[in-house]
Design a protein around this motif. Structure first.
Motif, PDB file in Angstrom:
ATOM      1  N   TYR A 168       8.149 -10.579  -5.502  1.00 34.12           N
ATOM      2  CA  TYR A 168       9.119  -9.486  -5.564  1.00 34.12           C
ATOM      3  C   TYR A 168      10.547 -10.028  -5.526  1.00 34.12           C
ATOM      4  O   TYR A 168      11.500  -9.281  -5.696  1.00 34.12           O
ATOM      5  CB  TYR A 168       8.863  -8.494  -4.417  1.00 34.12           C
ATOM      6  N   ARG A 216       0.829  -1.211   0.000  1.00 34.75           N
ATOM      7  CA  ARG A 216       0.000   0.000   0.000  1.00 34.75           C
ATOM      8  C   ARG A 216       0.860   1.257   0.000  1.00 34.75           C
ATOM      9  O   ARG A 216       0.442   2.287  -0.507  1.00 34.75           O
ATOM     10  CB  ARG A 216      -0.996  -0.055   1.151  1.00 34.75           C
ATOM     11  N   LYS A 267      -3.930 -15.807  -2.565  1.00 37.24           N
ATOM     12  CA  LYS A 267      -3.138 -14.664  -2.121  1.00 37.24           C
ATOM     13  C   LYS A 267      -3.521 -14.292  -0.704  1.00 37.24           C
ATOM     14  O   LYS A 267      -4.726 -14.182  -0.434  1.00 37.24           O
ATOM     15  CB  LYS A 267      -3.423 -13.485  -3.056  1.00 37.24           C
TER      16      LYS A 267
END
Ligand code: PBG
Length: 333
Positions: free
Chosen positions: A313, A205, A248
């Motif tokens: 990532y 976020r 997820k």
């Protein structure tokens, strides 16, 4: 056969035995690399809670995508940070929106890398929720049309696969119908089917600047204690036309990945989310564990649980390591 006739240690005696009976292998083919694209020029804003990740303007993004392509990673997943937000999240489905421009540019300049686009309104709405509001509630059915428009605009720009992530009921069906109507029947949907209301999204976020300005996402994302409900969510998405189903986050939900693997025969993607990444990076920085080993063991566990695709990532770091080893992990050099 029991001990002492059966001795499991016999086949662990040396690396060649271990190689021979290894059940799971990681490869570069498994990875999708998420990227954050923003407006401006020459932008490389570090994301403090996700070391090594940056927000990029389109020019910088091009360099990054070329590098990722050169590493042999098959796919990227794009998230956009618009220059302005409004109540209806109009930047999400604008013809010249940040994602639409980025996708066009990548498709112009880079051959042969899959561009997956996340389809959601939360980075584009002023209130930061994943749909449009009716009072303080997200209005499911009113949001569907905008999700469909967003997906369509991504595909028109050249997106290879759309990934609706807003957890609105019926979103996969609407996206499928709108793509089919416009002649894009061959573009697949990767559905965020079992997406939980997780604290592990917090670093994201900051990265995507899409935190809800009030309340939380618990009225649309799944309740973490539930497992059977995830199977119902996935079944709905399969029914509505999902080509790939997603669970997820990944690590705190390995049981869901496994249950989905045993229940459905579609390809399964798992999203190794920002907080999972941040935890390992933080512990590595503190010297509390070996970050590279923790990365590979975590990615391996996601694959072993049943995922075919890992959105992570760590994609570039893991790909680099796989190259140094023997292109499989655990390597044997
Ligand atoms: C958009 C979206 C989020 C993530 C992916 N798509 C944020 C959220 O739902 O709050 C999180 C990804 C991550 O944490 O790495 N809805």
């Amino acid at each position: 056969m029991n001990f002492p006739e059966y001795r499991p240690r016999r086949l662990r005696k040396n690396e060649n035995f271990r190689r021979m009976i290894r059940e799971t292998a990681l490869s570069i083919d498994d990875f999708v690399c998420p990227l954050f694209v923003t407006h401006g020029n020459g932008v490389r804003n570090p994301i403090s809670s996700m070391p090594g990740n940056i927000q990029m303007s389109i020019d910088t993004l091009m360099e990054e995508v070329k590098k990722i392509h050169g590493m042999g990673i098959p796919a990227i997943m794009l998230f956009g940070i618009p220059d302005s937000k409004d109540e209806l999240g109009s930047g999400a489905y604008a013809e010249d929106g940040i994602i639409q421009r980025a996708v066009r540019k990548i498709k112009d300049e880079v051959d042969d890398i899959l561009v997956i686009t996340d389809v959601c309104l939360c980075e584009y709405t002023a209130h930061g929720h994943c749909g449009i509001l009716e009072g303080s509630e997200v209005d499911n059915d009113a949001t569907l049309e905008l999700i469909g428009q967003t997906a369509l605009s991504h595909v028109r720009a050249g997106s290879d696969m759309v990934a609706p992530s807003g957890m609105m009921d019926g979103q996969v069906g609407v996206v499928r119908a709108m793509l089919d109507d416009e002649g894009y029947g061959d573009v697949p949907i990767m559905a965020y089917s079992a997406k939980y209301a997780s604290c592990f999204y917090d670093p994201f976020r900051e990265a995507a600047e899409g935190a809800p300005q009030f309340g939380d996402r618990r009225s649309y994302q799944m309740d973490p204690p539930n497992s059977s409900e995830a199977m119902r969510e996935i079944a709905l998405d399969v029914e509505e036309g999902a080509d790939i189903i997603m669970v997820k986050p990944a690590l705190p939900y390995l049981d869901i990945i496994r249950r989905a693997r045993d229940t459905f025969d579609l390809p399964i993607a798992a999203y190794n989310v920002s907080g999972e990444f941040a935890m390992i990076k933080a512990a590595d920085r503190l010297g509390w564990l070996d970050g590279r080993k923790a990365m590979m063991e975590s990615l391996m566990s996601i694959k072993r649980a049943g995922a075919d695709i890992i959105i992570t990532y760590f994609a570039q770091e893991a790909a680099e390591l796989l190259r140094q080893e023997s292109l499989v992990w655990p390597g044997h050099r």
